[in-house]
Design a protein around this motif. Sequence first.
Motif, PDB file in Angstrom:
ATOM      1  N   LEU A  59      16.485  -0.136  -9.790  1.00 49.58           N
ATOM      2  CA  LEU A  59      15.960  -1.276 -10.531  1.00 49.58           C
ATOM      3  C   LEU A  59      16.903  -1.647 -11.673  1.00 49.58           C
ATOM      4  CD1 LEU A  59      13.578  -3.217 -11.139  1.00 49.58           C
ATOM      5  CD2 LEU A  59      12.575  -1.391 -12.515  1.00 49.58           C
ATOM      6  N   VAL A  60      17.234  -2.956 -11.748  1.00 50.65           N
ATOM      7  CA  VAL A  60      18.012  -3.490 -12.861  1.00 50.65           C
ATOM      8  C   VAL A  60      17.183  -4.602 -13.499  1.00 50.65           C
ATOM      9  CG1 VAL A  60      20.151  -4.597 -13.604  1.00 50.65           C
ATOM     10  CG2 VAL A  60      20.197  -2.963 -11.703  1.00 50.65           C
ATOM     11  N   VAL A  61      16.765  -4.393 -14.748  1.00 48.05           N
ATOM     12  CA  VAL A  61      15.906  -5.343 -15.454  1.00 48.05           C
ATOM     13  C   VAL A  61      16.758  -6.214 -16.366  1.00 48.05           C
ATOM     14  CG1 VAL A  61      13.955  -5.602 -17.028  1.00 48.05           C
ATOM     15  CG2 VAL A  61      13.995  -3.695 -15.409  1.00 48.05           C
ATOM     16  N   TYR A 171      14.875   0.833   8.028  1.00 53.43           N
ATOM     17  CA  TYR A 171      15.818   1.364   7.053  1.00 53.43           C
ATOM     18  C   TYR A 171      15.634   0.681   5.698  1.00 53.43           C
ATOM     19  CZ  TYR A 171      20.402   2.139   4.805  1.00 53.43           C
ATOM     20  OH  TYR A 171      21.419   2.447   3.920  1.00 53.43           O
ATOM     21  N   ARG A 172      15.185   1.446   4.712  1.00 52.90           N
ATOM     22  CA  ARG A 172      14.958   0.973   3.337  1.00 52.90           C
ATOM     23  C   ARG A 172      14.085  -0.275   3.297  1.00 52.90           C
ATOM     24  NH1 ARG A 172      16.491   5.056   3.830  1.00 52.90           N
ATOM     25  NH2 ARG A 172      18.316   6.153   3.005  1.00 52.90           N
ATOM     26  N   HIS A 173      13.055  -0.270   4.140  1.00 56.61           N
ATOM     27  CA  HIS A 173      12.228  -1.480   4.286  1.00 56.61           C
ATOM     28  C   HIS A 173      10.856  -1.080   4.816  1.00 56.61           C
ATOM     29  CE1 HIS A 173      11.036  -5.522   5.405  1.00 56.61           C
ATOM     30  NE2 HIS A 173      10.811  -5.110   6.634  1.00 56.61           N
ATOM     31  N   SER A 174       9.805  -1.694   4.249  1.00 59.51           N
ATOM     32  CA  SER A 174       8.450  -1.374   4.711  1.00 59.51           C
ATOM     33  C   SER A 174       7.647  -2.608   5.120  1.00 59.51           C
ATOM     34  CB  SER A 174       7.679  -0.653   3.603  1.00 59.51           C
ATOM     35  OG  SER A 174       7.378  -1.557   2.540  1.00 59.51           O
ATOM     36  N   ALA A 175       8.123  -3.802   4.810  1.00 59.43           N
ATOM     37  CA  ALA A 175       7.425  -5.075   5.067  1.00 59.43           C
ATOM     38  C   ALA A 175       6.195  -5.252   4.189  1.00 59.43           C
ATOM     39  CB  ALA A 175       7.031  -5.219   6.539  1.00 59.43           C
ATOM     40  N   ILE A 176       5.985  -4.366   3.195  1.00 63.47           N
ATOM     41  CA  ILE A 176       4.888  -4.567   2.244  1.00 63.47           C
ATOM     42  C   ILE A 176       5.313  -5.656   1.268  1.00 63.47           C
ATOM     43  CG2 ILE A 176       3.469  -3.506   0.448  1.00 63.47           C
ATOM     44  CD1 ILE A 176       4.023  -0.789   1.833  1.00 63.47           C
ATOM     45  N   PRO A 177       4.529  -6.737   1.133  1.00 70.31           N
ATOM     46  CA  PRO A 177       4.940  -7.845   0.256  1.00 70.31           C
ATOM     47  C   PRO A 177       5.146  -7.391  -1.183  1.00 70.31           C
ATOM     48  CG  PRO A 177       3.148  -8.530   1.702  1.00 70.31           C
ATOM     49  CD  PRO A 177       3.293  -7.042   1.868  1.00 70.31           C
ATOM     50  N   ARG A 178       5.975  -8.129  -1.895  1.00 69.82           N
ATOM     51  CA  ARG A 178       6.361  -7.771  -3.263  1.00 69.82           C
ATOM     52  C   ARG A 178       5.166  -7.676  -4.209  1.00 69.82           C
ATOM     53  NH1 ARG A 178      11.287  -7.882  -5.378  1.00 69.82           N
ATOM     54  NH2 ARG A 178      12.046  -8.937  -3.510  1.00 69.82           N
ATOM     55  N   ASN A 179       4.146  -8.496  -4.022  1.00 70.07           N
ATOM     56  CA  ASN A 179       3.015  -8.491  -4.954  1.00 70.07           C
ATOM     57  C   ASN A 179       1.881  -7.575  -4.502  1.00 70.07           C
ATOM     58  OD1 ASN A 179       2.195 -10.061  -2.781  1.00 70.07           O
ATOM     59  ND2 ASN A 179       1.054 -11.516  -4.046  1.00 70.07           N
ATOM     60  N   HIS A 180       2.139  -6.713  -3.504  1.00 67.45           N
ATOM     61  CA  HIS A 180       1.162  -5.721  -3.071  1.00 67.45           C
ATOM     62  C   HIS A 180       1.542  -4.362  -3.637  1.00 67.45           C
ATOM     63  CE1 HIS A 180      -0.356  -8.146   0.661  1.00 67.45           C
ATOM     64  NE2 HIS A 180      -0.249  -8.881  -0.426  1.00 67.45           N
ATOM     65  N   ILE A 181       0.553  -3.554  -3.982  1.00 61.42           N
ATOM     66  CA  ILE A 181       0.788  -2.295  -4.683  1.00 61.42           C
ATOM     67  C   ILE A 181       0.293  -1.123  -3.838  1.00 61.42           C
ATOM     68  CG2 ILE A 181       0.288  -0.954  -6.766  1.00 61.42           C
ATOM     69  CD1 ILE A 181      -0.206  -3.649  -8.194  1.00 61.42           C
ATOM     70  N   VAL A 182       1.179  -0.174  -3.562  1.00 62.17           N
ATOM     71  CA  VAL A 182       0.789   1.046  -2.842  1.00 62.17           C
ATOM     72  C   VAL A 182       0.087   1.955  -3.838  1.00 62.17           C
ATOM     73  CG1 VAL A 182       1.574   3.014  -1.484  1.00 62.17           C
ATOM     74  CG2 VAL A 182       2.760   0.818  -1.287  1.00 62.17           C
ATOM     75  N   THR A 183      -1.237   2.023  -3.747  1.00 60.44           N
ATOM     76  CA  THR A 183      -2.017   2.790  -4.722  1.00 60.44           C
ATOM     77  C   THR A 183      -2.180   4.258  -4.338  1.00 60.44           C
ATOM     78  OG1 THR A 183      -4.002   1.978  -3.599  1.00 60.44           O
ATOM     79  CG2 THR A 183      -3.319   0.834  -5.609  1.00 60.44           C
ATOM     80  N   GLU A 283      24.217  -6.064   1.239  1.00 56.80           N
ATOM     81  CA  GLU A 283      22.832  -6.256   0.806  1.00 56.80           C
ATOM     82  C   GLU A 283      22.486  -5.232  -0.249  1.00 56.80           C
ATOM     83  OE1 GLU A 283      18.292  -6.340   2.666  1.00 56.80           O
ATOM     84  OE2 GLU A 283      20.015  -6.024   3.990  1.00 56.80           O
ATOM     85  N   LEU A 284      21.936  -5.706  -1.353  1.00 58.69           N
ATOM     86  CA  LEU A 284      21.584  -4.816  -2.459  1.00 58.69           C
ATOM     87  C   LEU A 284      20.479  -3.831  -2.064  1.00 58.69           C
ATOM     88  CD1 LEU A 284      21.416  -6.989  -5.705  1.00 58.69           C
ATOM     89  CD2 LEU A 284      22.950  -5.068  -5.271  1.00 58.69           C
ATOM     90  N   GLU A 285      20.594  -2.598  -2.552  1.00 57.46           N
ATOM     91  CA  GLU A 285      19.448  -1.692  -2.541  1.00 57.46           C
ATOM     92  C   GLU A 285      18.639  -1.873  -3.817  1.00 57.46           C
ATOM     93  OE1 GLU A 285      19.205   2.256  -1.384  1.00 57.46           O
ATOM     94  OE2 GLU A 285      20.800   2.176   0.116  1.00 57.46           O
ATOM     95  N   TYR A 286      19.274  -2.325  -4.886  1.00 59.44           N
ATOM     96  CA  TYR A 286      18.588  -2.533  -6.164  1.00 59.44           C
ATOM     97  C   TYR A 286      17.535  -3.638  -6.058  1.00 59.44           C
ATOM     98  CZ  TYR A 286      22.689  -0.326  -8.472  1.00 59.44           C
ATOM     99  OH  TYR A 286      23.700   0.494  -8.872  1.00 59.44           O
ATOM    100  N   GLU A 287      16.506  -3.506  -6.877  1.00 63.71           N
ATOM    101  CA  GLU A 287      15.625  -4.617  -7.203  1.00 63.71           C
ATOM    102  C   GLU A 287      16.158  -5.241  -8.490  1.00 63.71           C
ATOM    103  OE1 GLU A 287      12.295  -5.961  -6.141  1.00 63.71           O
ATOM    104  OE2 GLU A 287      13.377  -5.343  -4.370  1.00 63.71           O
ATOM    105  N   LEU A 288      16.289  -6.543  -8.537  1.00 66.34           N
ATOM    106  CA  LEU A 288      16.732  -7.246  -9.725  1.00 66.34           C
ATOM    107  C   LEU A 288      15.539  -7.954 -10.367  1.00 66.34           C
ATOM    108  CD1 LEU A 288      20.037  -8.838  -8.371  1.00 66.34           C
ATOM    109  CD2 LEU A 288      19.735  -6.615  -9.509  1.00 66.34           C
ATOM    110  N   TRP A 289      15.246  -7.635 -11.638  1.00 66.27           N
ATOM    111  CA  TRP A 289      14.146  -8.284 -12.377  1.00 66.27           C
ATOM    112  C   TRP A 289      14.743  -9.089 -13.498  1.00 66.27           C
ATOM    113  CZ3 TRP A 289       9.657  -4.306 -13.473  1.00 66.27           C
ATOM    114  CH2 TRP A 289       9.097  -3.887 -12.271  1.00 66.27           C
ATOM    115  N   PRO A 290      14.465 -10.368 -13.682  1.00 71.35           N
ATOM    116  CA  PRO A 290      13.793 -11.214 -12.684  1.00 71.35           C
ATOM    117  C   PRO A 290      14.783 -11.659 -11.616  1.00 71.35           C
ATOM    118  CG  PRO A 290      14.294 -12.505 -14.626  1.00 71.35           C
ATOM    119  CD  PRO A 290      14.757 -11.088 -14.911  1.00 71.35           C
TER     120      PRO A 290
END
Length: 290
Positions: A59-61, A171-183, A283-290
């Motif tokens: 993650l890079v904020v 590979y490094r992918h789950s198809a869970i949408p960005r606004n869904h939370i694995v609780t 393709e980045l492995e990082y998440e970039l915020w925002p």
Amino acid sequence: MSALETRSSSGAAVSRQALARFTTLGVGGEAEIWTVADHAQLREAMGAPYRILGGGSNLVVADQGLGERVIRLGGEFATTDLSAGPESTADTLITGWVGGGVPLPGLLRKLRQLGLSNLEGTVGVPAQVGGAVWMNAGTRFGEMFDGLYALEIATPEGVRQLSPDELPWGYRHSAIPRNHIVTRVRLKLVRRTPEEVGAKMDQADLARKGQPKMRTPGCAFKNPGGVSAGKLIDEAGLKGQRVGQAMISPEHANFIVNLGGASAADVHALLSLIRERVGLPLELEYELWP
């Protein structure tokens, strides 16, 4: 409760802090952080634009921070139940619920002690369980979905439970949408001896010895078409290249490290330089915020 912390109507802890302190890279401006302990608090937190923060790796904020609130999982979402569920067999243990806010390294230590196999390949991933599932974190020795039996996901429409087979993960992918939370998740683990599990974990850990020990988000880019991204960056002569206080690690070229005081802008400049010099789509492995 600190002087800077307030409570929402449902009891969630709310404070405004720099996100740099919550990330493995150590960069990022301020945001309103909601730490939730149960589903009622989580529902309230999801009532406005939000992002979910796990262990802060990959993650890079942005230096200017975020306008959205940032949700962190605590309370019941940070508990671990490794007792055998009714679906367990003599060889396979199906656990109770493990919270998405549980640190993955601590969970793996418990699995090693108990002789429970299937997640050895995730050794060294500095994530929480929910984030590791969301991106299917892992190494060449295995990944999170190897050991999943069921998932609980909070969505803007409500909470649902599903099987990993219902997701087109890879590979490094789950198809869970960005606004869904694995609780929470339930794990599917194979009974082994602690020595056998420990040997597998040590093998995966040994492969990480060449990785940098400084502050880093982890690997910058996915391996394109089975080719090592680190090898491509190394061959482009970029090991040790610096922008400000960010540097492409001399130990492993697919890692960017914070020498102390790096900014997100420094990191972005290095990512752009890598793409320009390598000359291949990366393709980045990082998440970039925002």
